[in-house]
Enzyme design. Structure first.
Site, PDB file in Angstrom:
ATOM      1  N   GLY A   1       0.839  -1.204   0.000  1.00 30.99           N
ATOM      2  CA  GLY A   1       0.000   0.000   0.000  1.00 30.99           C
ATOM      3  C   GLY A   1       0.869   1.248   0.000  1.00 30.99           C
ATOM      4  O   GLY A   1       1.831   1.330   0.754  1.00 30.99           O
TER       5      GLY A   1
ATOM      6  N   ARG B   1       0.871  -5.092  -5.096  1.00 32.46           N
ATOM      7  CA  ARG B   1       0.973  -6.265  -4.217  1.00 32.46           C
ATOM      8  C   ARG B   1       1.287  -7.417  -5.165  1.00 32.46           C
ATOM      9  O   ARG B   1       0.632  -7.566  -6.206  1.00 32.46           O
ATOM     10  CB  ARG B   1      -0.333  -6.480  -3.473  1.00 32.46           C
TER      11      ARG B   1
ATOM     12  N   ASP C   1       4.841  -4.547   5.948  1.00 34.56           N
ATOM     13  CA  ASP C   1       5.331  -5.863   6.376  1.00 34.56           C
ATOM     14  C   ASP C   1       5.482  -6.867   5.225  1.00 34.56           C
ATOM     15  O   ASP C   1       6.435  -7.640   5.191  1.00 34.56           O
ATOM     16  CB  ASP C   1       4.472  -6.432   7.513  1.00 34.56           C
TER      17      ASP C   1
ATOM     18  N   THR D   1       4.367   2.777   5.567  1.00 28.25           N
ATOM     19  CA  THR D   1       2.980   2.301   5.636  1.00 28.25           C
ATOM     20  C   THR D   1       2.194   3.181   6.600  1.00 28.25           C
ATOM     21  O   THR D   1       2.722   3.584   7.634  1.00 28.25           O
ATOM     22  CB  THR D   1       2.879   0.829   6.102  1.00 28.25           C
TER      23      THR D   1
ATOM     24  N   ASP E   1      -0.040   2.121   8.390  1.00 27.84           N
ATOM     25  CA  ASP E   1      -0.517   1.272   9.491  1.00 27.84           C
ATOM     26  C   ASP E   1       0.336   1.381  10.760  1.00 27.84           C
ATOM     27  O   ASP E   1      -0.115   0.979  11.839  1.00 27.84           O
ATOM     28  CB  ASP E   1      -0.568  -0.197   9.047  1.00 27.84           C
TER      29      ASP E   1
ATOM     30  N   ASP F   1       2.765  -0.426  11.663  1.00 25.46           N
ATOM     31  CA  ASP F   1       2.823  -1.766  12.270  1.00 25.46           C
ATOM     32  C   ASP F   1       4.129  -2.509  11.992  1.00 25.46           C
ATOM     33  O   ASP F   1       4.164  -3.740  12.039  1.00 25.46           O
ATOM     34  CB  ASP F   1       1.637  -2.607  11.761  1.00 25.46           C
TER      35      ASP F   1
ATOM     36  N   ARG G   1      -5.236  -2.326   8.740  1.00 22.30           N
ATOM     37  CA  ARG G   1      -5.163  -3.785   8.587  1.00 22.30           C
ATOM     38  C   ARG G   1      -5.362  -4.435   9.947  1.00 22.30           C
ATOM     39  O   ARG G   1      -6.368  -4.165  10.580  1.00 22.30           O
ATOM     40  CB  ARG G   1      -3.828  -4.187   7.950  1.00 22.30           C
TER      41      ARG G   1
HETATM   42  O1  F6P Z   1      -1.402  -1.398   4.502  1.00 21.35           O
HETATM   43  C1  F6P Z   1      -2.035  -0.214   4.130  1.00 21.35           C
HETATM   44  C2  F6P Z   1      -3.515  -0.457   3.917  1.00 21.35           C
HETATM   45  O2  F6P Z   1      -4.088   0.770   3.537  1.00 21.35           O
HETATM   46  C3  F6P Z   1      -4.253  -1.063   5.093  1.00 21.35           C
HETATM   47  O3  F6P Z   1      -4.527  -0.117   6.093  1.00 21.35           O
HETATM   48  C4  F6P Z   1      -5.461  -1.619   4.413  1.00 21.35           C
HETATM   49  O4  F6P Z   1      -6.014  -2.691   5.144  1.00 21.35           O
HETATM   50  C5  F6P Z   1      -4.916  -2.105   3.104  1.00 21.35           C
HETATM   51  O5  F6P Z   1      -3.724  -1.385   2.874  1.00 21.35           O
HETATM   52  C6  F6P Z   1      -5.834  -1.944   1.927  1.00 21.35           C
HETATM   53  O6  F6P Z   1      -5.208  -2.502   0.837  1.00 21.35           O
HETATM   54  P1  F6P Z   1      -5.658  -2.293  -0.665  1.00 21.35           P
HETATM   55  O7  F6P Z   1      -5.340  -0.891  -1.045  1.00 21.35           O
HETATM   56  O8  F6P Z   1      -4.883  -3.301  -1.426  1.00 21.35           O
HETATM   57  O9  F6P Z   1      -7.132  -2.529  -0.689  1.00 21.35           O
END
Ligand code: F6P
Length: 319
Positions: free
Chosen positions: A11, A72, A103, A125, A127, A129, A171
């Site tokens: 992300g 991803r 992560d 990130t 998050d 985390d 997340r």
């Molecule tokens: O890791 C960053 C994040 O925005 C999380 O907070 C969230 O759960 C996830 O990515 C959403 O991912 P995507 O943009 O692939 O839907």
């Protein structure tokens, strides 16, 4: 080391561009060549790799997102995908890579490390985390975005005397919800790290109404459940009508705050220093405002811990 690469993965987070700029400029300053790897590990596998010059990172320090794009990449989770990526790095003569991401990105960097390839992880990130660093690039900006949104929701909640449930990203981590909840003065904060006592929440909500409180803000981390699921539970046990706001991907956008630009610039440069010193398999981070580096395995193998003192404080302040 003569030539390094840089990629952003997972992300996107505000401040990634500032980190890319720091990597490129620091490397060039020290006589290295820098190659940008586009679309994260996806671009690494497919060889979407281009040389970056000083000017290629001009005018980006203030921009959200990532000029290198992100993705991803499930293929990079396999040994085959990792070998393909490594092959590209070797073919391009790239001797070390700075990986900016969360992560999942760190797990990719760890896999390359295990194949004997020098990688440095830079935490990017919203998050917050990543184990081993107090802050990740993008967290502060996302936090300010959430606070700004909650402040606005509070205006309408107050006008209509309503209870609002605000669903926040993160997340499986509750950092963004917790910090935003405390800083925006939410009445209740629901995070994955702590069980929610629905009965206590009900008493608090109803007592608030009794003493004339007209509105409430409940922040729910997405790692617990969706805002609408939580809203149903609130209505079921209290009878209170609620409204739900899902902040979604707006939390990942926007110009990075000063704190994120500083963090990104410092960590990006630190990553290059490590590669210049011949080090790999490290993650960079910040502790008590000092830059640190540590074994990337620590970041990928240990569970993230949120600061529960902040949670306890939020409870004391939201009586
Ligand atoms: O890791 C960053 C994040 O925005 C999380 O907070 C969230 O759960 C996830 O990515 C959403 O991912 P995507 O943009 O692939 O839907």
């Amino acid at each position: 080391m003569k030539r390094i690469g840089v990629l952003t993965s997972g992300g996107d987070a505000p401040g990634m561009n500032a980190a890319i700029r720091a990597v490129v400029r620091k490397a060039i300053y020290h006589g290295l060549e820098v190659y940008g790897i586009y679309q994260g590990y996806q671009g690494l596998i497919s060889g979407h790799i281009k040389k970056m010059e000083i000017g290629s990172v001009g005018d980006i320090i203030h921009r959200g997102g990532t000029i290198l794009h992100s993705a991803r990449c499930p293929e990079f989770q396999s040994a085959d995908g990792q070998k393909k990526g490594l092959k590209q790095l070797i073919e391009h003569g790239i001797e070390g890579v700075v990986v900016i991401g969360g992560d999942g990105s760190y797990r990719g960097a760890k896999a390359l490390t295990d194949l004997g390839y020098p990688c440095i992880g830079v935490p990017g990130t919203i998050d917050n985390d990543i184990v081993g660093t107090e802050f990740t690039i993008g967290f502060d900006t996302a936090l300010n975005t959430v606070i700004d949104a909650v402040d606005k929701i509070r205006d309408t909640a107050s006008s209509h005397e309503r209870t609002f449930i605000v669903e926040v990203m993160g997340r499986s981590a509750g950092d963004l919800a917790l910090w935003a909840g405390l800083a925006a003065g939410a009445e209740t904060i629901v995070i994955p790290e702590e069980p929610i006592d629905m009965e206590a929440m009900k008493v608090r909500l109803l007592k608030g109404l009794e003493r004339g409180k007209k509105h409430s803000i409940i922040i729910v981390a997405e790692g617990v459940m969706s805002g609408s699921e939580f809203a149903e539970k609130v209505t079921e046990i209290t009878g209170i009508d609620t409204r739900v706001s899902v902040l979604g991907h707006m939390q990942r956008g926007g110009s990075p705050t000063a704190a994120d630009r500083m963090l990104a610039s410092r960590l990006g440069a630190k990553a290059v220093e490590l590669l210049l010193a011949g080090k790999g398999g490290r993650a960079v981070g910040v502790e008590c405002n000092e830059l640190i580096d540590y074994d990337i395995t620590e970041a990928t193998s240990l569970p993230h811990k949120l600061d529960l003192d902040i949670y306890r404080l939020s409870k004391e302040l939201s009586i």
